[in-house]
Enzyme design. Structure first.
Site, mmCIF file in Angstrom:
data_model
loop_
_atom_site.group_PDB
_atom_site.id
_atom_site.type_symbol
_atom_site.label_atom_id
_atom_site.label_comp_id
_atom_site.label_asym_id
_atom_site.label_seq_id
_atom_site.Cartn_x
_atom_site.Cartn_y
_atom_site.Cartn_z
ATOM 1 N N HIS A 98 0.769 -1.023 0.082
ATOM 2 C CA HIS A 98 0.001 -0.021 -0.025
ATOM 3 C C HIS A 98 0.937 1.414 -0.020
ATOM 4 C CE1 HIS A 98 0.668 -1.316 4.175
ATOM 5 N NE2 HIS A 98 0.697 0.225 4.553
ATOM 6 N N HIS A 100 0.755 5.169 0.996
ATOM 7 C CA HIS A 100 0.409 6.229 1.927
ATOM 8 C C HIS A 100 0.407 7.542 1.018
ATOM 9 C CE1 HIS A 100 0.363 4.166 5.887
ATOM 10 N NE2 HIS A 100 1.384 3.466 5.153
HETATM 11 P P1 5GP Z 1 1.821 0.397 7.075
HETATM 12 O O1 5GP Z 1 2.189 0.688 8.628
HETATM 13 O O2 5GP Z 1 1.714 -1.010 7.258
HETATM 14 O O3 5GP Z 1 2.710 1.238 5.994
HETATM 15 O O4 5GP Z 1 0.268 1.207 7.287
HETATM 16 C C1 5GP Z 1 -0.753 0.516 7.324
HETATM 17 C C2 5GP Z 1 -2.024 1.344 7.604
HETATM 18 O O5 5GP Z 1 -2.969 0.888 7.515
HETATM 19 C C3 5GP Z 1 -1.906 2.170 8.716
HETATM 20 O O6 5GP Z 1 -1.653 3.569 8.398
HETATM 21 C C4 5GP Z 1 -3.375 1.783 9.462
HETATM 22 O O7 5GP Z 1 -4.020 2.930 10.053
HETATM 23 C C5 5GP Z 1 -4.143 1.420 8.335
HETATM 24 N N1 5GP Z 1 -5.115 0.283 8.550
HETATM 25 C C6 5GP Z 1 -4.856 -0.578 9.092
HETATM 26 N N2 5GP Z 1 -6.077 -1.420 9.252
HETATM 27 C C7 5GP Z 1 -7.023 -0.554 8.644
HETATM 28 C C8 5GP Z 1 -8.437 -0.642 8.443
HETATM 29 O O8 5GP Z 1 -8.882 -1.689 8.810
HETATM 30 N N3 5GP Z 1 -8.855 0.176 7.418
HETATM 31 C C9 5GP Z 1 -8.279 1.105 6.989
HETATM 32 N N4 5GP Z 1 -9.038 2.199 6.392
HETATM 33 N N5 5GP Z 1 -7.081 1.519 7.453
HETATM 34 C C10 5GP Z 1 -6.374 0.560 8.084
#
Ligand code: 5GP
Ligand code: ZN
Length: 136
Positions: A98, A100
């Site tokens: 993903h 951001h």
């Molecule tokens: P990472 O740290 O893996 O780069 O980011 C994961 C992101 O996914 C986090 O910013 C977190 O807030 C978001 N996230 C985790 N679970 C969910 C969810 O169920 N729904 C949404 N919309 N975002 C999520």
């Protein structure tokens, strides 16, 4: 598959969608670091960016300018960070690749850590050769 983003893509878990096409979905991050913080994901499950097909990354990249433009106009941001974390060492929590998109304004307090250093003599060319020899 027990992947939260695959469940969002399948509609099994709700999300606040911003954009959707055959290959890409974008929705609001549930834990935003700034209002409007978006996530952009390929619909196909990949854990890591380096596993993505060129077709899927092209589809994601192709929608970024439109999403960034909408985000800037909607939030009044002066700029944004596009962030992709791969691996827990880099902050990846959800194992579905993903991106951001985080709107930024001066003084928002989010900061920007960029501890640049200098290569010792010869190390830059050594790194160039190492990477080139692995580039397929
Ligand atoms: P990472 O740290 O893996 O780069 O980011 C994961 C992101 O996914 C986090 O910013 C977190 O807030 C978001 N996230 C985790 N679970 C969910 C969810 O169920 N729904 C949404 N919309 N975002 C999520
Ligand atoms: Zn997934």
């Amino acid at each position: 598959m027990d992947c939260i983003f695959c469940k969002i893509i399948a509609g099994e878990i709700p999300s606040l969608k911003i954009y959707e096409d055959e290959k890409v979905l974008s929705f609001l991050d549930i834990g935003p670091v700034a209002d409007g913080h978006l996530l952009i994901v390929p619909k196909k499950h990949y854990e890591r960016l380096d596993q993505m097909s060129s077709e899927d990354i092209t589809a994601v990249a192709g929608v970024l300018p439109r999403l960034a433009d909408a985000l800037v106009r909607a939030t009044g941001a002066e700029g944004y960070n596009l962030l992709q974390n791969t691996g827990s060492c880099a902050g990846q929590v959800v194992p579905h690749v993903h991106f951001h998109l985080i709107p930024r304004v001066s003084g928002d307090g989010l900061g920007y850590r960029w501890p640049a250093k200098k290569y010792p003599e010869g190390k830059d060319k050594e790194m160039q050769q190492k990477i080139l020899s692995e580039l397929k």
